[in-house]
Motif scaffolding. Sequence first.
Motif, short mmCIF file in Angstrom:
data_model
loop_
_atom_site.label_atom_id
_atom_site.label_comp_id
_atom_site.label_asym_id
_atom_site.label_seq_id
_atom_site.Cartn_x
_atom_site.Cartn_y
_atom_site.Cartn_z
N ASP A 1 -4.84 11.53 3.04
CA ASP A 1 -5.36 10.22 2.78
C ASP A 1 -5.80 10.48 1.20
O ASP A 1 -6.59 11.14 0.84
CB ASP A 1 -6.93 10.02 3.38
CG ASP A 1 -7.29 8.69 3.33
OD1 ASP A 1 -6.80 7.73 2.67
OD2 ASP A 1 -8.67 8.30 3.61
N CYS B 1 1.67 -0.06 -5.27
CA CYS B 1 1.75 0.96 -4.11
C CYS B 1 0.60 2.05 -4.52
O CYS B 1 0.62 2.51 -5.53
CB CYS B 1 2.96 1.62 -3.71
SG CYS B 1 4.05 0.32 -3.00
N ARG B 2 -0.21 2.62 -3.51
CA ARG B 2 -1.11 3.55 -3.72
C ARG B 2 -0.64 5.15 -3.16
O ARG B 2 -1.03 5.94 -3.54
CB ARG B 2 -2.31 3.30 -3.02
CG ARG B 2 -2.97 2.01 -3.28
CD ARG B 2 -4.24 1.79 -2.60
NE ARG B 2 -4.63 0.40 -2.43
CZ ARG B 2 -6.06 0.09 -1.84
NH1 ARG B 2 -6.50 1.03 -1.23
NH2 ARG B 2 -6.18 -1.24 -1.90
N GLN B 3 0.32 5.03 -2.43
CA GLN B 3 0.95 6.15 -1.81
C GLN B 3 2.47 5.96 -1.69
O GLN B 3 2.98 5.16 -1.18
CB GLN B 3 0.34 6.52 -0.62
CG GLN B 3 0.62 7.98 0.00
CD GLN B 3 -0.19 7.98 1.14
OE1 GLN B 3 -0.13 7.48 2.30
NE2 GLN B 3 -1.10 9.43 1.11
N GLU C 1 2.59 -4.76 3.77
CA GLU C 1 1.78 -3.68 3.34
C GLU C 1 2.33 -2.51 3.22
O GLU C 1 1.94 -1.47 2.55
CB GLU C 1 0.86 -3.65 4.56
CG GLU C 1 -0.26 -4.75 4.56
CD GLU C 1 -0.99 -4.68 6.15
OE1 GLU C 1 -2.09 -5.39 6.06
OE2 GLU C 1 -0.43 -4.25 7.13
N PHE D 1 -5.51 3.45 6.07
CA PHE D 1 -5.58 2.02 5.20
C PHE D 1 -6.09 1.20 6.15
O PHE D 1 -7.23 0.22 5.73
CB PHE D 1 -4.28 1.66 4.78
CG PHE D 1 -3.64 2.53 3.68
CD1 PHE D 1 -3.95 2.29 2.45
CD2 PHE D 1 -2.64 3.37 3.93
CE1 PHE D 1 -3.56 3.17 1.46
CE2 PHE D 1 -2.15 4.17 3.01
CZ PHE D 1 -2.55 4.05 1.72
N ASP E 1 -8.43 -1.94 4.15
CA ASP E 1 -7.44 -2.19 3.13
C ASP E 1 -6.16 -2.87 3.76
O ASP E 1 -5.38 -3.71 2.97
CB ASP E 1 -6.91 -0.92 2.44
CG ASP E 1 -8.18 -0.28 1.80
OD1 ASP E 1 -9.10 -0.90 1.15
OD2 ASP E 1 -8.06 0.80 1.42
N ALA E 2 -5.83 -2.72 5.01
CA ALA E 2 -4.77 -3.24 5.71
C ALA E 2 -5.24 -4.13 7.06
O ALA E 2 -6.28 -3.52 7.68
CB ALA E 2 -3.64 -2.29 6.03
N LEU F 1 0.76 -1.27 -0.08
CA LEU F 1 0.01 0.02 -0.11
C LEU F 1 0.80 1.41 0.02
O LEU F 1 0.44 2.13 -0.70
CB LEU F 1 -0.76 0.04 1.19
CG LEU F 1 -1.87 -1.24 1.41
CD1 LEU F 1 -2.60 -1.26 2.61
CD2 LEU F 1 -2.98 -1.07 0.11
N ILE F 2 1.90 1.27 0.67
CA ILE F 2 2.76 2.61 0.97
C ILE F 2 4.04 2.26 0.56
O ILE F 2 4.62 1.19 1.18
CB ILE F 2 2.57 3.01 2.39
CG1 ILE F 2 1.41 3.48 2.80
CG2 ILE F 2 3.86 4.27 2.27
CD1 ILE F 2 1.19 3.92 4.15
#
Length: 428
Positions: free
Chosen positions: A218, A80-82, A48, A237, A242-243, A2-3
């Motif tokens: 966010d 990854c989203r961020q 994550e 998240f 999501d996590a 995610l990050i």
Amino acid sequence: MLIGVIADDFTGASDIANTLAKGVPPEGGLRTAQFSGVPTRAVASGIEAGVIALKSRSAPAEEAVRESLAALNWFRAQGCRQIVFKYCSTFDSTPAGNIGPVAEALARALDAKGVTVCPAFPTMGRTIYQGHLFVHDRLLSESGMEHHPLTPMTDPDIRRFLSKQTSTPVGLVPQQVVALGADAIAAKLAAAGQAGQVLCVVDAVCDGDLLRIGKASDGAPLLTGGSGIALGLPRNFIVRGDATGNEGTFTPAHGPAAILAGSCSGATRGQIDQHIAAGHPVYPIDVPEVLAGAVTAETLTEFISENPGAPLVYSSGAPDVVRQIQDRYGREVVAAQLDELFAETARQLLRRGWRRIVVAGGETSGAVALAVARELDVEAMTLGPEIDPGVPVLSLGQQEPVLLALKSGNFGAPDFFSKALDVMGGIR
């Protein structure tokens, strides 16, 4: 994943990895791994958040940009989203340095504007007010950082300093706006982006401010800052589902240990003094002897092997002494020789069965961590317990892991060395 975090040195990478893994109650943190350089393989399932540790803090800007974009591309391939660009909470750089160029390059690649710039780390006394960086009650330029041998910081105005490195105007989200909450911060950042301000310094004087900034971020594709900037990110998240959060385990290591110190910061010199006062064996490295080839990795390895307990080898010295040596031999020459000396010492210790190594100094830590990872053919390091604020144990390998404690020069309590060895051994 995610990050994804792109860190400009190894101790900073450990610091922010620790922040992401811990998170804040009640949600906690994310399952986090740290990598020595850009990985060549896909991330393991279940991770994550990932932190790529580069050795780019003092590299030429073009090189730092190239390496950072390579890290970005790998993170994108992991979904990854961020993205977070992590640098030191004392904004270690020079007017010709690379924090601004790297941040701008990442922003262009992600089509991001109004990007947060926040090196604050209140737990360690680093705060930002009206765009000025403080270390405890002193401006950055009066904190001792003005004497740093590689990146002397003589200007505490982050907007003004950053403007010397960037091609676009730098904005500011002042404390008055931050205190109003996440919505106000997000609105101010959006307005900065619309005004053509790609980067925007955001004030933060306490952890509450960092949590508000985290909530405001966010969905933001990119943030930049010290490790504190990640404090509020895991919650975004986790609350969405999501996590699932960090439930890692830690395996202590026993047997011989060693301490390698290459920092000349006041904190590290104080830790060395306490270690000496406690009666532990120490070996002060004569840098000219290293450059002449009279002191080698074999010299240090033999000293460590012959002195059980908590042997320490160090090249640390007072700033004026360090400066004299650099002026005589050249700063880059001295740094490169010492980095390789400590890296080769670590490699030799591993081959002799050492599984606990404590390292002080950002550049030294980077050299040692990369050498250990390559020696073990391991890319991912997992996070263990926190030793002192911002300094976790890092574990490499599965069956009999090797444990590292990578400490930035200014971090850690006076008894950090003995505490680190205790935590690594499962005593504390």
